[in-house]
Design an enzyme around this catalytic site. Structure first.
Site, short mmCIF file in Angstrom:
data_model
loop_
_atom_site.label_atom_id
_atom_site.label_comp_id
_atom_site.label_asym_id
_atom_site.label_seq_id
_atom_site.Cartn_x
_atom_site.Cartn_y
_atom_site.Cartn_z
CE LYS A 104 43.63 100.88 19.42
NZ LYS A 104 44.82 100.03 19.64
CB SER B 26 39.05 100.07 20.02
OG SER B 26 38.09 100.64 20.88
CE1 TYR C 226 42.78 103.34 21.99
CE2 TYR C 226 40.37 103.44 21.90
CZ TYR C 226 41.54 102.72 22.07
OH TYR C 226 41.46 101.37 22.31
N1 UFG Z 1 31.80 105.30 34.28
C1 UFG Z 1 31.27 105.87 35.43
N2 UFG Z 1 32.14 106.31 36.37
C2 UFG Z 1 33.49 106.24 36.24
C3 UFG Z 1 34.03 105.64 35.06
C4 UFG Z 1 33.14 105.19 34.11
O1 UFG Z 1 30.07 105.97 35.58
O2 UFG Z 1 34.22 106.67 37.14
C5 UFG Z 1 30.88 104.80 33.25
C6 UFG Z 1 31.06 105.49 31.92
O3 UFG Z 1 30.32 106.68 31.87
C7 UFG Z 1 30.57 104.42 30.97
C8 UFG Z 1 30.92 103.10 31.66
O4 UFG Z 1 31.15 103.45 33.04
O5 UFG Z 1 29.18 104.51 30.84
C9 UFG Z 1 32.18 102.46 31.12
O6 UFG Z 1 33.19 103.43 31.10
P1 UFG Z 1 34.72 103.09 30.80
O7 UFG Z 1 35.47 104.37 30.90
O8 UFG Z 1 35.17 101.96 31.64
O9 UFG Z 1 34.69 102.54 29.32
P2 UFG Z 1 34.13 103.20 27.98
O10 UFG Z 1 32.89 102.44 27.62
O11 UFG Z 1 34.01 104.66 28.08
O12 UFG Z 1 35.33 102.93 26.98
C10 UFG Z 1 35.75 101.63 26.67
C11 UFG Z 1 37.26 101.59 26.47
C12 UFG Z 1 37.67 102.42 25.29
C13 UFG Z 1 36.87 102.04 24.09
C14 UFG Z 1 35.39 102.10 24.39
C15 UFG Z 1 34.56 101.66 23.22
O13 UFG Z 1 37.92 102.08 27.62
O14 UFG Z 1 39.04 102.18 25.00
O15 UFG Z 1 35.11 101.26 25.50
O16 UFG Z 1 34.53 100.31 23.12
F1 UFG Z 1 37.14 102.92 23.09
#
Ligand code: UFG
Length: 320
Positions: free
Chosen positions: A144, A116, A140
């Site tokens: 990895k 990841s 997490y």
């Molecule tokens: N977001 C919102 N509202 C929500 C959910 C998410 O605004 O209800 C935003 C988050 O703040 C972020 C973006 O949408 O800016 C993406 O969020 P995600 O939770 O979908 O994904 P992340 O980028 O936080 O995390 C993903 C994977 C992880 C990995 C990470 C780094 O889920 O497993 O990318 O690559 F570790």
């Protein structure tokens, strides 16, 4: 026929990987404990063993006669990993150790591992290449990193060759709708939007609109799950052609903001979504984007899905 054991192959990404391998005429066995994976995700052509990576004997039995392993059996909720590191230590760390040790005992020499972008932590520069320091900011991501380090040692000591594929933001579904099971209790942006669009939840929030980005919301590198799947098949193929062990970023190299995802989703779905702006979520970097040139070069791979609307359409198709 090359025999591949897809561990975690009933899960969201694993089931797409299993499909890709079947499409490319591999002999596929899925090994999954069905804790989050679903049998509905499996096609008839895949053999199935219900088993846990913590059950060493069962793993060893599953590896008999196997040419390569793809390991996607990790737990993946970042927040949960901070609340309950024990669970992640056992599943992601002990489970991965079991897989490597079973490979040694059964003389399996090739592994593709689901890593990841979380291994990098807060980016020190963008786009993030594979040389970027590994400095995970959640447990997490640490699990990895640990597996990547272990694989490097098992290569030196036991001749096991590996490809660690560092996914950026995995999204979308098989365009032919062959994967049937949606993830329960989704934690990520796009599935949350889908839940809101279908009234499974009452709207959603955008976490932060005061970032130093194109529109104030976070930017991410969204990579379609079928493109991830293709990269896994190519990684297996390259390992068999003698390519050296590698850690490779899998992303598009392009960013899309949260607001852009939401706007595109409204266009695809054809109606306004109910959402509000909320404070920043702890631990979110403003921008995450891959430099994915190494994967392009080493694997001869390029993502087919580059339009966020097209990606969202494959997700929305699961609802209609
Ligand atoms: N977001 C919102 N509202 C929500 C959910 C998410 O605004 O209800 C935003 C988050 O703040 C972020 C973006 O949408 O800016 C993406 O969020 P995600 O939770 O979908 O994904 P992340 O980028 O936080 O995390 C993903 C994977 C992880 C990995 C990470 C780094 O889920 O497993 O990318 O690559 F570790």
């Amino acid at each position: 026929m090359v025999k591949v054991l897809v561990i975690g192959g009933a899960g969201y990404i694993g089931s797409h990987v299993a499909l890709e391998l079947i499409d490319k005429s591999y002999d596929v066995t899925v090994y999954d404990n069905l804790s989050t994976g679903q049998k509905a995700n499996l096609t008839q052509e895949a053999k199935f063993i219900q088993g846990d990576i913590l059950d060493f004997q069962s793993l060893k039995n599953a590896m008999k006669g196997v040419d390569a392993v793809i390991h996607l059996a990790g737990k993946k909720a970042v927040g949960e990993s901070m609340q309950n590191p024990q669970l992640y230590a056992v599943n992601n760390m002990q489970g991965s150790i079991n897989i490597l040790n079973a490979m040694v005992e059964e003389n399996v020499k090739n592994i593709v591992f689901s890593s990841s972008a979380a291994v990098y932590g807060i980016p020190q520069y963008l786009p993030i290449d594979e040389q970027h320091p590994k400095n995970p900011m959640n447990f997490y991501g640490y699990t990895k990193c640990m597996m990547e380090d272990l694989m490097a040692w098992y290569e030196k000591l036991k001749g096991i060759r590996y490809m660690a594929l560092r996914y950026f933001n995995a999204v979308g579904y098989d365009a032919l709708k062959r994967v049937k099971g949606k993830e329960a209790n989704p934690q990520n942006l796009l599935p949350i939007i889908m839940d809101a669009a279908t009234s499974r939840r009452d709207g959603f929030q955008i976490f932060g609109n005061d970032y130093d980005t194109k529109d104030g919301t976070c930017e991410r590198d969204y990579i379609h799950v079928s493109d991830l799947a293709t990269a896994h098949e190519k990684a297996i193929h390259k390992l068999f052609s003698g390519e050296q062990s590698r850690c490779l970023n899998l992303g598009t190299g392009k960013t899309v903001s949260v607001q852009q995802v939401v706007d595109a989703a409204e266009q695809v779905i054809g109606k306004p979504l109910k959402y509000s702006y909320a404070p920043r979520r702890a631990g979110d970097p403003a921008v995450l984007v891959a430099k994915a040139d190494l994967a392009f070069k080493v694997l001869g791979w390029t993502p087919r899905y580059t339009d966020i609307k097209e990606i969202i359409q494959t997700t929305w198709n699961m609802e209609i």
